[in-house]
Write an enzyme that holds these catalytic residues in place. Structure first.
Site, PDB file in Angstrom:
ATOM      1  N   ASP A 174       3.880 -14.808  -7.475  1.00  0.00           N
ATOM      2  CA  ASP A 174       3.620 -13.988  -6.304  1.00  0.00           C
ATOM      3  C   ASP A 174       4.979 -13.476  -5.797  1.00  0.00           C
ATOM      4  O   ASP A 174       6.040 -13.884  -6.275  1.00  0.00           O
ATOM      5  CB  ASP A 174       2.837 -14.794  -5.246  1.00  0.00           C
ATOM      6  CG  ASP A 174       2.067 -13.863  -4.314  1.00  0.00           C
ATOM      7  OD1 ASP A 174       2.379 -12.656  -4.278  1.00  0.00           O
ATOM      8  OD2 ASP A 174       1.158 -14.333  -3.597  1.00  0.00           O
ATOM      9  N   TYR A 175       4.883 -12.605  -4.827  1.00  0.00           N
ATOM     10  CA  TYR A 175       6.016 -11.864  -4.273  1.00  0.00           C
ATOM     11  C   TYR A 175       7.164 -12.794  -3.821  1.00  0.00           C
ATOM     12  O   TYR A 175       6.998 -13.527  -2.853  1.00  0.00           O
ATOM     13  CB  TYR A 175       5.473 -11.112  -3.072  1.00  0.00           C
ATOM     14  CG  TYR A 175       6.204  -9.898  -2.608  1.00  0.00           C
ATOM     15  CD1 TYR A 175       5.642  -8.629  -2.765  1.00  0.00           C
ATOM     16  CD2 TYR A 175       7.416  -9.995  -1.959  1.00  0.00           C
ATOM     17  CE1 TYR A 175       6.290  -7.505  -2.295  1.00  0.00           C
ATOM     18  CE2 TYR A 175       8.069  -8.872  -1.491  1.00  0.00           C
ATOM     19  CZ  TYR A 175       7.489  -7.627  -1.663  1.00  0.00           C
ATOM     20  OH  TYR A 175       8.127  -6.512  -1.184  1.00  0.00           O
TER      21      TYR A 175
END
Ligand code: BGC
Length: 760
Positions: free
Chosen positions: A295-296
């Site tokens: 994820d980011y």
């Protein structure tokens, strides 16, 4: 192992012109481009694995480290494309996508296409109801249609991977992201996970109108402590496996070839540096041969988690745990060469990560069709077609849940004069819900518009109060219906009309990522607005737009009817009007329990028993001193209709079964009312004596049926070991001999019951 080399690469005729303008067919039906590139990536006649090997063998370490890098639209430069960056996300401009792809395909040394990705969660331009709403339909076809259209629209601009479905089971309504998933149940969640994967990918995500999917967030992200996004999760092995993993497994089995690891730490280990979940379970146990993207910035965040010392350490730990692609942070790209030289990452693991990414790119057909049809990509007719809108309207109608309907207050009479009142009544923006993709407010049919179009009487409007769309720190909860100044006008509008539609709820900013709320009440003075309308004595219905279970005791006390519309998407107003005026009979059911009060959270139907079950009349039981019942206000699986149903005749085809055998359970649903309608037959199991305490109920079968008045339908469910058994705390799936209770009905309190026995 699953489907190695499922993609037999499509030979040339379909591909002509897809690589460079003017490419020509050469002998053997292959394009000149393809022939020219064969030495790099292997001929199209070779298997995907052979082609991956060939490409990999030519890659430098630097190129490999580019391939595992995933950059956002704001980060990526032409130089990244030239250097061979692996993926780009959130870029939706087809011209820029094309530009970058052309640089990658013509100027990078190995000419590996970029994988473009986007968060198409419930639509790209044609915005469908939010996923929690779709789950309320108890009809996986609703999610499938959403994913199919979303994938087609995304693919039209050059996006080949969607960061969807979000399949986090959650018992946490404060958490804003509960809206993105399928609610509290792993079985329902699995059915919807699979439907979304199939909807987007079809049988071959290499097709031009399909995209690869990426179920997220792996894993147990739905249970953050305190409901605060990104927060710690600490859970037992059996919960991990019985509650949180099943929808991911279903998504993988449906063909998802990428997956996103989560921000949260599970038992102290961050999701993107978690060898146990990423490598041991996902890759080894399940045989997943696609890739895991972080994820980011989740890789660098392991430093803040306190499990990595610095960027290099974070990158090394993430890669070695099993993360294959790093989103936004660049720890591997920056430090990989040194890490390799120091032996802190292995060549073997780096190659494996690159191999997985390349494999998926081959399967996605990107090497053959890296470019999209630019004319189509910019043609407005490619998006939000009338058929797409119709599908969104049907989906929204099927997703609504009738929570309360005293004396058949609903449906309303379309011939009467209606006052449409409330902060969300003349609203387009919030109807899209969070993760609106490229949806546009102007595309949305407001409730006011829908009611106007759907009725022959006059429609008037009064806002009553407003809700705030600000983000903290500018956001002040006092700005959410904080003033009653508009109530008098609302009351006057109600008095002047025959009936009232009160559109209330949350803004779309109150749901989604980083949107935890510390209360589940209707924001601001909306309850007072309901009471003011109730005092007029006019017939009225509250229509709720929200992304989480709310505490609605007050609403139910004052309003004759309550319709849970969630965030219905682009066709909001039409779908609401369809239901309010009885054109569509609501048949949705709650995929998540609605508590009476926040203090009951977490409250979920599939909880384990306790040694002292709640009995509010008895001290020393598992009760609340200040509540008259431990039940939710509305249980999982609950929803009313404009007609009535009876569920009867629960039958089992046998009373004992071997561990490997099957039991067929059947029940009959009858429409006992006057109008056609939908009910959802639901089947629950309970294992009363097991080596570890089993949930009081577990959904193991559901089917939505449409019945004419007086019509009956017998619904059958085949149960097998996957239903009788459970994962224990050693992570093993066990089927224990003994009695299994079966419950049938049309919500999770279903009381028809029978038992069968699993033999030794
Ligand atoms: C979210 C993901 C999303 C990603 C890319 C993250 O902040 O947690 O769900 O896919 O951003 O937009």
């Amino acid at each position: 192992m699953r489907k190695i080399a499922i993609v037999t690469l499509v030979a040339a005729p379909l591909l002509v012109g897809s690589l460079t303008a003017g490419s020509v067919l050469a002998s053997g039906g292959r394009s000149a481009d393809e022939q020219a590139l064969a030495p790099l990536r292997g001929a199209a006649s070779r298997s995907v694995e052979q082609r991956v090997d060939r490409l990999l063998a030519q890659m430098t370490v630097k190129e490999k480290l580019q391939q595992v890098q995933l950059l956002s639209d704001g980060q990526v430069t032409d130089a990244d494309a030239r250097a061979g960056v692996g993926g780009v996300f959130s870029l939706t401009d087809p011209t820029r996508i094309d530009q970058l792809q052309r640089i990658a395909m013509t100027e990078s040394r190995l000419k590996i296409p970029i994988l473009f990705a986007y968060d198409t969660i419930h639509g790209y331009r044609t915005i469908f109801p939010v996923p929690l709403a779709a789950a309320s339909s108890f009809d996986p076809e609703v999610a499938k249609a959403d994913a199919r259209i979303g994938a087609r629209e995304s693919a039209t601009v050059g996006i080949k991977q969607i960061y969807s479905p979000m399949v986090d089971v959650s018992h946490e309504p404060r958490w804003g992201r509960i809206v993105e998933g399928n609610g509290e149940d792993p079985y329902l969640g699995s059915a919807f996970a699979a439907a979304r994967v199939k909807g987007a990918q079809g049988n071959d995500y290499g097709r031009p109108d399909r995209t690869l999917t990426s179920p997220k967030h792996f894993v147990a992200y739905g249970q953050p402590e305190g409901g605060r996004d990104y927060n710690t999760t600490d859970l037992s092995e059996q919960r991990l496996r019985n509650l949180y993993l099943p929808p991911f497994k279903a998504a993988i089995e449906a063909g998802a070839d990428s997956i996103m690891c989560s921000f949260n730490a599970i038992n102290g280990v961050p999701g993107c540096a978690n060898h146990y979940t990423e490598t041991d379970i996902l890759k080894k146990e399940w045989g997943f041969d696609g890739f895991i993207e972080s994820d980011y910035t989740a890789v660098t965040e392991t430093i803040a988690h306190g499990t990595a010392a610095d960027a290099a350490d974070a990158g090394a730990k993430a890669l070695m745990a099993g993360t294959d692609s790093e989103m936004v942070s660049t720890t591997l790209r920056d430090n990989g060469e040194q890490l390799l030289a120091d032996g802190r990452i292995s060549k073997r693991r780096l190659d494996d990560a690159v191999r997985r990414i390349l494999r998926v790119k081959f399967r996605a057909g990107l090497f053959e069709r890296p470019y999209v049809d630019q004319a189509k990509a910019v043609d407005p007719a490619s998006f939000l077609t009338s058929a797409d809108r119709a599908a969104a309207r049907t989906a929204a109608g099927r997703s609504m849940v009738l929570l309360h309907n005293e004396d058949q207050a609903l449906p309303l009479d379309p011939a009467k004069d209606t006052a449409v009142i409330g902060p969300l009544a003349d609203n387009q923006h919030d109807m899209l819900g969070p993760w609106w993709g490229r949806g546009q407010d102007a595309d949305v049919v407001s409730v006011r518009q829908g009611v106007t179009d759907g009725s022959t009487g006059t429609t008037t409007f009064a806002q009553g109060c407003t809700l705030s769309n600000e983000e903290p720190p500018d956001y002040d909860p006092a700005d959410d219906c904080g003033s009653a100044a508009g109530f008098a006008e609302a009351v006057a509008a109600a008095n002047a009309a025959d009936q009232v539609v009160l559109a209330l709820g949350e803004t779309r900013e109150m749901s989604g990522e980083a949107a935890t709320r510390s209360t589940l009440d209707l924001p601001g003075r909306q309850q007072e607005l309901i009471d003011a309308i109730a005092a007029t004595g006019k017939p009225f219905a509250v229509v709720l737009f929200n992304g989480r279970p709310l505490t609605l005791s007050g609403v139910v006390d004052s309003a004759p009817a309550v319709l849970e519309a969630w965030f219905p998407g682009v066709e909001a107003g039409n779908a609401v009007a369809d239901v309010l005026f009885g054109k569509v009979n609501p048949g949705g059911k709650l995929p998540v329990s609605f508590p009476q009060r926040l203090g009951q959270v977490p409250i979920y139907y599939n909880h384990e028993p306790t040694g002292r079950p709640c009995d509010v009349t008895q001290k020393y039981t598992s009760r609340y001193r200040d509540l008259r019942s431990c039940d939710p206000l509305f249980p999982f699986g609950f929803g009313l209709s404009y007609t009535t149903f009876e569920v009867s005749d629960l039958a089992l085809d046998r009373t004992t079964v071997s561990r490997k055998g099957e039991v067929v359970a059947s029940m009959t649903v009858t429409n006992t009312g006057d109008v056609a309608g939908d009910d959802v037959a639901q089947l629950y199991l309970h294992d009363p004596v097991a080596s570890i305490s089993q949930p009081v109920r577990r959904l193991r079968g559901f089917e939505r049926v449409t019945l004419e008045p007086g019509e009956s339908r017998t619904v059958r469910f085949t149960l097998d070991a996957s239903d009788f058994g459970f994962y224990d705390n050693r992570g093993e799936f066990v089927v224990e001999p003994g009695e299994i209770q079966v419950f049938a009905g049309d919500d999770s309190t279903a009381d028809l019951t029978k038992t069968f026995r699993v033999r030794r």
